[in-house]
Design a protein around this motif. Structure first.
Motif, PDB file in Angstrom:
ATOM      1  N   GLY A   1     123.953  67.908  -6.695  1.00  0.00           N
ATOM      2  CA  GLY A   1     123.075  69.034  -7.299  1.00  0.00           C
ATOM      3  C   GLY A   1     123.732  69.448  -8.720  1.00  0.00           C
ATOM      4  N   VAL A   2     122.992  69.852  -9.529  1.00  0.00           N
ATOM      5  CA  VAL A   2     123.119  70.702 -10.919  1.00  0.00           C
ATOM      6  C   VAL A   2     122.872  72.111 -10.923  1.00  0.00           C
ATOM      7  CG1 VAL A   2     123.074  70.542 -13.296  1.00  0.00           C
ATOM      8  CG2 VAL A   2     122.869  68.227 -11.919  1.00  0.00           C
ATOM      9  N   ASN A   3     123.903  72.918 -10.948  1.00  0.00           N
ATOM     10  CA  ASN A   3     123.520  74.489 -10.874  1.00  0.00           C
ATOM     11  C   ASN A   3     123.758  75.119 -12.035  1.00  0.00           C
ATOM     12  OD1 ASN A   3     123.586  74.253  -7.950  1.00  0.00           O
ATOM     13  ND2 ASN A   3     125.718  73.703  -8.119  1.00  0.00           N
ATOM     14  N   VAL A   4     122.767  75.635 -12.446  1.00  0.00           N
ATOM     15  CA  VAL A   4     122.654  76.373 -13.869  1.00  0.00           C
ATOM     16  C   VAL A   4     122.409  77.543 -13.843  1.00  0.00           C
ATOM     17  CG1 VAL A   4     121.334  76.263 -16.221  1.00  0.00           C
ATOM     18  CG2 VAL A   4     121.705  74.108 -14.796  1.00  0.00           C
ATOM     19  N   SER A   5     123.467  78.652 -14.517  1.00  0.00           N
ATOM     20  CA  SER A   5     123.288  79.841 -14.630  1.00  0.00           C
ATOM     21  C   SER A   5     123.039  80.564 -16.042  1.00  0.00           C
ATOM     22  CB  SER A   5     124.494  80.557 -14.274  1.00  0.00           C
ATOM     23  OG  SER A   5     124.626  80.348 -12.783  1.00  0.00           O
ATOM     24  N   PHE A   6     121.717  81.266 -16.317  1.00  0.00           N
ATOM     25  CA  PHE A   6     121.444  81.383 -17.809  1.00  0.00           C
ATOM     26  C   PHE A   6     122.191  82.854 -18.114  1.00  0.00           C
ATOM     27  CE2 PHE A   6     118.129  78.341 -16.467  1.00  0.00           C
ATOM     28  CZ  PHE A   6     118.129  77.752 -17.619  1.00  0.00           C
TER      29      PHE A   6
ATOM     30  N   VAL B   1     131.433  74.382 -23.063  1.00  0.00           N
ATOM     31  CA  VAL B   1     130.515  73.472 -22.739  1.00  0.00           C
ATOM     32  C   VAL B   1     129.272  74.366 -22.439  1.00  0.00           C
ATOM     33  CG1 VAL B   1     129.540  71.569 -21.740  1.00  0.00           C
ATOM     34  CG2 VAL B   1     131.752  71.437 -22.218  1.00  0.00           C
ATOM     35  N   SER B   2     129.372  75.082 -21.621  1.00  0.00           N
ATOM     36  CA  SER B   2     128.086  76.013 -21.171  1.00  0.00           C
ATOM     37  C   SER B   2     127.786  77.008 -22.349  1.00  0.00           C
ATOM     38  CB  SER B   2     128.733  76.761 -20.056  1.00  0.00           C
ATOM     39  OG  SER B   2     129.117  76.177 -19.100  1.00  0.00           O
ATOM     40  N   ASN B   3     128.520  77.211 -23.138  1.00  0.00           N
ATOM     41  CA  ASN B   3     128.222  78.027 -24.256  1.00  0.00           C
ATOM     42  C   ASN B   3     127.372  77.325 -25.354  1.00  0.00           C
ATOM     43  OD1 ASN B   3     129.364  80.474 -23.251  1.00  0.00           O
ATOM     44  ND2 ASN B   3     131.376  79.964 -24.270  1.00  0.00           N
ATOM     45  N   MET B   4     127.914  76.054 -25.528  1.00  0.00           N
ATOM     46  CA  MET B   4     126.931  75.302 -26.357  1.00  0.00           C
ATOM     47  C   MET B   4     125.661  75.014 -26.261  1.00  0.00           C
ATOM     48  SD  MET B   4     130.022  72.229 -27.431  1.00  0.00           S
ATOM     49  CE  MET B   4     128.894  71.234 -27.928  1.00  0.00           C
ATOM     50  N   LEU B   5     125.497  74.995 -24.629  1.00  0.00           N
ATOM     51  CA  LEU B   5     124.004  74.851 -24.131  1.00  0.00           C
ATOM     52  C   LEU B   5     123.463  76.141 -24.023  1.00  0.00           C
ATOM     53  CD1 LEU B   5     124.933  72.113 -21.602  1.00  0.00           C
ATOM     54  CD2 LEU B   5     123.837  71.728 -23.822  1.00  0.00           C
TER      55      LEU B   5
ATOM     56  N   ILE C   1     132.456  68.627  -3.198  1.00  0.00           N
ATOM     57  CA  ILE C   1     133.097  68.861  -4.333  1.00  0.00           C
ATOM     58  C   ILE C   1     132.448  69.533  -5.486  1.00  0.00           C
ATOM     59  CG2 ILE C   1     132.979  66.223  -5.003  1.00  0.00           C
ATOM     60  CD1 ILE C   1     135.847  66.560  -6.385  1.00  0.00           C
ATOM     61  N   ASP C   2     133.009  70.392  -5.914  1.00  0.00           N
ATOM     62  CA  ASP C   2     132.261  71.118  -7.174  1.00  0.00           C
ATOM     63  C   ASP C   2     133.079  71.317  -8.407  1.00  0.00           C
ATOM     64  OD1 ASP C   2     129.737  73.363  -7.364  1.00  0.00           O
ATOM     65  OD2 ASP C   2     131.638  74.127  -8.414  1.00  0.00           O
ATOM     66  N   TYR C   3     132.452  70.837  -9.477  1.00  0.00           N
ATOM     67  CA  TYR C   3     133.061  70.773 -10.672  1.00  0.00           C
ATOM     68  C   TYR C   3     132.217  71.818 -11.744  1.00  0.00           C
ATOM     69  CZ  TYR C   3     134.962  69.574 -15.111  1.00  0.00           C
ATOM     70  OH  TYR C   3     135.562  69.555 -16.435  1.00  0.00           O
ATOM     71  N   ALA C   4     132.962  72.792 -12.205  1.00  0.00           N
ATOM     72  CA  ALA C   4     132.476  73.638 -13.037  1.00  0.00           C
ATOM     73  C   ALA C   4     132.840  73.236 -14.646  1.00  0.00           C
ATOM     74  CB  ALA C   4     132.767  75.230 -12.794  1.00  0.00           C
ATOM     75  N   LEU C   5     132.123  72.994 -15.373  1.00  0.00           N
ATOM     76  CA  LEU C   5     132.229  72.419 -16.634  1.00  0.00           C
ATOM     77  C   LEU C   5     132.820  73.703 -17.506  1.00  0.00           C
ATOM     78  CD1 LEU C   5     129.890  70.460 -15.709  1.00  0.00           C
ATOM     79  CD2 LEU C   5     129.292  69.904 -18.218  1.00  0.00           C
TER      80      LEU C   5
ATOM     81  N   LEU D   1     127.667  76.162 -15.800  1.00  0.00           N
ATOM     82  CA  LEU D   1     126.989  74.799 -15.508  1.00  0.00           C
ATOM     83  C   LEU D   1     127.994  74.168 -14.377  1.00  0.00           C
ATOM     84  CD1 LEU D   1     124.748  72.694 -15.925  1.00  0.00           C
ATOM     85  CD2 LEU D   1     126.167  71.725 -17.864  1.00  0.00           C
ATOM     86  N   SER D   2     127.567  73.808 -13.342  1.00  0.00           N
ATOM     87  CA  SER D   2     128.435  73.061 -12.500  1.00  0.00           C
ATOM     88  C   SER D   2     127.626  71.900 -11.738  1.00  0.00           C
ATOM     89  CB  SER D   2     128.979  74.103 -11.540  1.00  0.00           C
ATOM     90  OG  SER D   2     127.991  74.554 -10.518  1.00  0.00           O
ATOM     91  N   LEU D   3     128.559  70.984 -11.228  1.00  0.00           N
ATOM     92  CA  LEU D   3     127.925  69.927 -10.590  1.00  0.00           C
ATOM     93  C   LEU D   3     128.443  69.752  -9.053  1.00  0.00           C
ATOM     94  CD1 LEU D   3     128.563  67.071 -13.270  1.00  0.00           C
ATOM     95  CD2 LEU D   3     126.611  68.520 -13.006  1.00  0.00           C
ATOM     96  N   THR D   4     127.673  69.382  -8.252  1.00  0.00           N
ATOM     97  CA  THR D   4     128.042  69.332  -6.874  1.00  0.00           C
ATOM     98  C   THR D   4     127.767  68.221  -6.143  1.00  0.00           C
ATOM     99  OG1 THR D   4     127.670  71.762  -6.612  1.00  0.00           O
ATOM    100  CG2 THR D   4     127.702  70.620  -4.537  1.00  0.00           C
TER     101      THR D   4
END
Length: 387
Positions: A382-387, A328-332, A320-324, A337-340
């Motif tokens: 996992g925590v997946n982060v894209s800059f 929320v991503s823009n604030m950071l 299961i994957d959840y993309a915030l 930003l997604s959780l897996t």
């Protein structure tokens, strides 16, 4: 200085390969609800450099030669469909399949078959006009009707030479089935892998049978598991059928009635006046003695029933994957930003090799399983982060 062990019969040429591949990818309907990807390839390999064993009387153990022509061809297919495809929901189903075929078109003048690998009792061959990877082994001796022949000791007898088993080391088809359901940033995924075709000799099952620690070795151990009652004649030592609830007769050796007798399914040879006939086997043997025939390191005595067809369907992954949300991503200061959370190698839905994980087999050859690593199931967060 050592002399070379291989003889060069002719001026060797570098091997050559001619290959052709064609395919297409196409998508149909709004939101790409249907997609096909297909490819077909074929290749011919010429002048492979191989070693052919020769008699040591020549001063060499092998001759290096260029072989003839080996053809390989296969298909790869992917079909992806979306039964549901809206702005809010999407459900994708994907099916993949691939196979590879081969044929020995030509070897070398005067040579129509080539030993590839193996030992005295279990061998893999390439033969002109056939698929590479033919398995040969000692089969059970059989009568003209195909029934197994039981020797005088009550056990199965093996043939005098290796013969084709009709099986091959190579799979026929493999691929997977995958599902992805997306909803409000969530994606639910599961994947199933499959493989059909190809055979493997299992040392593990051989020894588990011989040591009596698997279910297949239960039959005949006692009355409850189908064991026959018998006693051993004091004069001849022959095993004589008896009854479970009756005491031993006077001529029973040591006054004991045994309850672990079995009669192997097959026939026995009977020589009647110079004419060989086959009669239904009636020789009683002790079940433990029969199962112990599987404990054997002599490669000429491997029982052919430990050669298994290696098919399986495996539940490979659930995740299961959840993309915030983007805000929320823009604030950071992130693009995404997604959780897996996932679990891999959950288990087999179907397999034909018992008691082992065929994907964890140990051994130098892919068609002989000497042992196996413990199966590993992975849990992932996992925590997946894209800059």
């Amino acid at each position: 200085m050592c002399n070379p062990s291989a003889l060069f019969l002719e001026a060797l040429k570098p091997f050559r390969k001619r290959e052709f591949e064609v395919g297409f990818n196409t998508r149909w309907f709004e939101r790409s609800r249907l997609e096909f990807d297909f490819s077909f390839y074929t290749n011919n390999t010429y002048d492979q450099i191989v070693q052919q064993p020769i008699t040591p009387a020549t001063g060499y153990t092998a001759a290096k030669i260029n072989t003839g022509n080996v053809k390989n061809w296969g298909l790869e297919l992917m079909v992806k469909g979306a039964p549901v495809a809206t702005k809010k929901y999407r459900w994708d189903l994907t099916f993949t399949a691939a196979n590879q075929f081969s044929k020995v078109v030509k070897l070398y003048p005067g040579i129509t078959q080539k030993f590839i690998d193996g030992n005295q009792g279990f061998q893999v061959w390439a033969k002109e006009g056939q698929r590479i990877g033919e398995i040969r082994a000692y089969d059970y001796k059989r009568d003209p009707a195909g029934n197994r022949i039981v020797a005088a000791n009550g056990f199965y007898a093996l043939s005098d030479e290796v013969t084709s088993t009709g099986k091959n080391v190579n799979p026929k088809v493999f691929g997977g089935v995958y599902s992805d359901f997306s909803f409000k940033g969530f994606n639910f995924h599961f994947g199933i892998d499959y493989k059909f075709g190809g055979s493997i000799f299992s040392y593990t099952n051989n020894y588990l049978m011989g040591t009596g620690v698997i279910k297949a070795s239960l039959h005949g151990r006692d009355e409850a598991t189908g064991g026959m009652a018998y006693y051993e004649d004091n004069a001849t030592g022959a095993k004589v059928a008896w009854e479970h609830n009756k005491p031993a007769p006077a001529n029973a050796r040591d006054g004991i009635v045994y309850h672990d007798g079995i009669v192997l399914d097959g026939v026995k040879e009977v020589n009647a006046g110079g004419t060989v006939k086959y009669e239904r086997n009636d020789v009683i043997v002790a079940a433990p003695a029969y199962y112990q025939t599987y404990i054997n390191d002599n490669s000429t005595s491997w029982p052919p029933d430990r050669l298994f067809k290696n098919d399986y369907i495996k539940l490979r992954e659930i995740s299961i994957d959840y993309a915030l949300p983007a805000k929320v991503s823009n604030m950071l200061k992130l693009q995404k930003l997604s959780l897996t959370a996932a679990v891999r190698n959950l288990g087999y839905l179907y397999k034909t090799v018992p008691n082992i994980d065929p994907e964890s087999a140990l051994g130098a050859q892919g068609y002989i399983e000497n042992s196996f690593y413990p199966s590993i199931r992975s849990f992932i967060f996992g925590v997946n982060v894209s800059f």
